[in-house]
Design a protein around this motif. Structure first.
Motif, short mmCIF file in Angstrom:
data_model
loop_
_atom_site.label_atom_id
_atom_site.label_comp_id
_atom_site.label_asym_id
_atom_site.label_seq_id
_atom_site.Cartn_x
_atom_site.Cartn_y
_atom_site.Cartn_z
N ARG A 7 -19.49 33.05 -27.53
CA ARG A 7 -18.74 33.98 -26.69
C ARG A 7 -18.95 35.42 -27.17
O ARG A 7 -19.14 36.34 -26.35
N THR A 11 -20.95 38.45 -24.96
CA THR A 11 -20.30 39.72 -24.61
C THR A 11 -21.13 40.90 -25.11
O THR A 11 -21.35 41.87 -24.38
N GLU A 15 -23.07 43.76 -22.79
CA GLU A 15 -22.74 45.18 -22.93
C GLU A 15 -23.83 45.97 -23.63
O GLU A 15 -23.99 47.18 -23.41
N ALA A 21 -18.14 45.91 -26.47
CA ALA A 21 -17.92 44.47 -26.55
C ALA A 21 -16.67 44.15 -27.33
O ALA A 21 -15.89 43.27 -26.95
N LEU A 25 -13.32 42.10 -26.13
CA LEU A 25 -12.90 40.90 -26.85
C LEU A 25 -11.57 41.08 -27.57
O LEU A 25 -11.05 40.13 -28.17
#
Length: 302
Positions: A7, A11, A15, A21, A25
């Motif tokens: 994950r 991300t 980005e 990012a 997050l």
């Protein structure tokens, strides 16, 4: 490797900026940078390279992003399905199948069962006949479609149809062979046995491969196996490449390929059954509906 690493990586890859990012997050930038470095160390390859103030994916990073997005999308669908089932919004109904039945009865059944999406979540899993029996007994699937008859008191098996087999041959003649290879008329088992046989699936066994070999043995023939493949599509690709021939259910002819032709087999008994399997004593109304639909289709086609 942990799911959160994927994950985080996805991300940052979208980005191409750790600061943005990290904000998405909801974590600080330094811990995110450490997680990405640890992930690269674990994989043993760099996933990003610095370009000015931004980042750029390496070749390995691009590959991982493409593959991991497919994985996490399927995981998200699985989690959402689990939640719906847990809230009693849907019931899970699993179907196991061998690939060749995708050219026959299975697609119509899937459309029939999925017509009312509000009732049941239908899941599909590719597996050979032996694996289907174990999956049925463990509850991982509710209905199976295979091509091998297996005796187990916990499982009910019913032959849906006996499908003729055809020989798949390369469209282009092999060196020394007359173009067309004798046309597309029926071929005798002895003629097929003299050619190299591409056998599938290679494993696990027993499987459809053993059924094909038993048909030749019943004719007193021992075909020369030149190659084994795990997938039907792979076997057809090897046929097209001129490595040999393979035997496939006649419904596979719906898969049109310019580099493969199909010939009927001039011998009784060269058929492959489509076998429906389910748990003995399973009184599920949805299973009953599926089984009844398949039986009706078998009567119509029979």
């Amino acid at each position: 490797m942990e799911l959160r690493h994927l994950r985080y990586f996805q991300t940052v890859a979208r980005e191409l900026n750790v600061t943005r990012a990290a904000a998405l997050l909801h974590i600080a930038q330094p811990p995110l940078s450490r997680q990405i470095r640890q992930f690269e160390d674990e994989l043993g390859v760099p996933l990003f390279e610095r370009v000015g103030r931004g980042l750029r994916l390496t070749e390995a990073g691009r590959f991982l992003l493409e593959q991991s997005l497919q994985l996490t999308q399927r995981l998200d669908e699985m989690i959402e399905g689990t939640r719906r089932i847990g809230r009693n919004e849907k019931r899970w109904f699993g179907i196991g199948f061998v690939p060749s039945v995708l050219y026959g009865v299975l697609p119509d059944l899937i459309r029939e069962l999925r017509a009312d999406q509000s009732e049941v979540e239908v899941g599909l899993t590719e597996m050979i006949s032996v694996q289907q029996l174990e999956a049925l007994k463990s509850g991982r699937i509710d209905l199976g479609f295979g091509r091998l008859a297996l005796s187990d008191p916990a499982i009910v098996q019913q032959v849906v149809m006996a499908e003729p087999l055809v020989a798949a041959l390369p469209t282009r003649a092999a060196p020394g062979e007359r173009e067309g290879g004798g046309g597309d008329g029926p071929m005798a088992p002895a003629d097929l046995a003299r050619r190299g046989l591409i056998l599938y699936p290679a494993r696990p066994r027993p499987s459809y491969a053993d059924h094909v070999l038993s048909l030749f043995r019943a004719q007193g023939l021992q075909p020369r196996v030149v190659q084994e493949a795990n997938e039907l599509q792979t076997a057809l690709g090897l046929v097209a490449a001129g490595l040999g021939i393979t035997l496939v259910p006649s419904s596979v002819q719906r898969l049109h390929r310019d580099d493969v032709r199909y010939c009927p087999i001039d011998a009784p008994g060269f058929v492959s059954p489509v076998i429906m399997s389910y748990r003995a004593g399973d009184a599920s109304p949805f299973l009953g509906r599926a089984v009844a639909w398949v039986r009706r289709q078998a009567e119509v086609s029979g």
